[in-house]
Design an enzyme around this catalytic site. Structure first.
Site, PDB file in Angstrom:
ATOM      1  N   HIS A  55       0.851  -1.191   0.000  1.00  0.00           N
ATOM      2  CA  HIS A  55       0.000   0.000   0.000  1.00  0.00           C
ATOM      3  C   HIS A  55       0.885   1.239   0.000  1.00  0.00           C
ATOM      4  O   HIS A  55       2.021   1.208   0.491  1.00  0.00           O
ATOM      5  CB  HIS A  55      -0.888   0.017   1.247  1.00  0.00           C
ATOM      6  CG  HIS A  55      -1.964  -1.017   1.236  1.00  0.00           C
ATOM      7  ND1 HIS A  55      -3.012  -0.988   2.109  1.00  0.00           N
ATOM      8  CD2 HIS A  55      -2.150  -2.117   0.465  1.00  0.00           C
ATOM      9  CE1 HIS A  55      -3.820  -2.015   1.883  1.00  0.00           C
ATOM     10  NE2 HIS A  55      -3.306  -2.720   0.886  1.00  0.00           N
ATOM     11  N   GLU A  57       0.897   3.835   1.816  1.00  0.00           N
ATOM     12  CA  GLU A  57       1.350   4.258   3.141  1.00  0.00           C
ATOM     13  C   GLU A  57       2.532   3.432   3.630  1.00  0.00           C
ATOM     14  O   GLU A  57       3.493   3.968   4.190  1.00  0.00           O
ATOM     15  CB  GLU A  57       0.211   4.136   4.167  1.00  0.00           C
ATOM     16  CG  GLU A  57      -1.015   4.953   3.850  1.00  0.00           C
ATOM     17  CD  GLU A  57      -2.088   4.142   3.131  1.00  0.00           C
ATOM     18  OE1 GLU A  57      -1.786   3.491   2.102  1.00  0.00           O
ATOM     19  OE2 GLU A  57      -3.246   4.159   3.584  1.00  0.00           O
ATOM     20  N   CYS A  85      -6.108   1.845   6.024  1.00  0.00           N
ATOM     21  CA  CYS A  85      -6.720   0.592   6.467  1.00  0.00           C
ATOM     22  C   CYS A  85      -6.083   0.191   7.799  1.00  0.00           C
ATOM     23  O   CYS A  85      -5.156   0.849   8.288  1.00  0.00           O
ATOM     24  CB  CYS A  85      -6.500  -0.492   5.417  1.00  0.00           C
ATOM     25  SG  CYS A  85      -4.771  -1.015   5.264  1.00  0.00           S
ATOM     26  N   CYS A  88      -2.219  -0.357   7.558  1.00  0.00           N
ATOM     27  CA  CYS A  88      -1.449   0.885   7.420  1.00  0.00           C
ATOM     28  C   CYS A  88      -1.519   1.737   8.676  1.00  0.00           C
ATOM     29  O   CYS A  88      -0.518   2.308   9.109  1.00  0.00           O
ATOM     30  CB  CYS A  88      -1.931   1.659   6.201  1.00  0.00           C
ATOM     31  SG  CYS A  88      -1.604   0.781   4.652  1.00  0.00           S
TER      32      CYS A  88
END
Length: 166
Positions: A55, A57, A85, A88
């Protein structure tokens, strides 16, 4: 003169999200900022790397840690186009990120206050300051446009399958 404020940094995160979308990735982008300067930038790379943890992040925190040569990101702010999420948000807590600024809310699986509040959970060793909804309309439009295109492509593929099988 360019004013480097929260909106500027979120626009840089949006640019990363656009690059991700162009690569066929879910359009989430992030930048890491320390002392008013971008020290890392990334967009989602899940499909490209075949890695569910890639991801924006996570990638931007890994880059930021490499840049400052420390896993503790206590002086780092993360700007991201969509609410983080659980994975993260948990990584932000563990890395001791100072602040996360996000664009669009994710009421289904956002973990910075919407569905969960991992960033502000009092039982954690660290709590991340959260600034929600910055440039929300732009972030949401990019996300929605991407998924409209995905649905359109799927519909066209299914239409061709029906014709081919006739």
């Amino acid at each position: 003169m360019i004013v480097m404020d929260d909106q500027y940094f979120m626009r840089m995160a949006l640019r990363q999200a656009e690059y991700a979308a162009e690569a066929g990735e879910v359009p989430v982008g992030a930048v890491a900022v320390m002392d008013g300067e971008i020290i890392a930038r990334a967009g989602n790379q899940v499909e490209m790397l075949k890695d569910a943890t890639a991801h924006a992040e996570i990638l931007v925190m890994t880059q930021a840690a490499a840049t400052i040569k420390d896993w503790r990101l206590e002086a780092v702010d993360i700007y991201v186009t969509k609410e983080p999420c659980a994975m993260c948000a948990g990584a932000m807590v563990n890395a001791r990120v100072r602040k996360v600024v996000f664009g669009m809310y994710d009421p289904r699986s956002g973990a910075a206050g919407s569905a969960l509040d991992i960033t502000g959970f009092s039982g954690m060793l660290h709590q991340v300051e959260v600034v929600p909804g910055l440039l929300e309309a732009e972030c949401k439009e990019l996300f929605q446009h991407f998924f409209r295109q995905v649905r359109k492509l799927k519909a066209n593929k299914n239409e061709h399958k029906i014709i081919d099988n006739a």
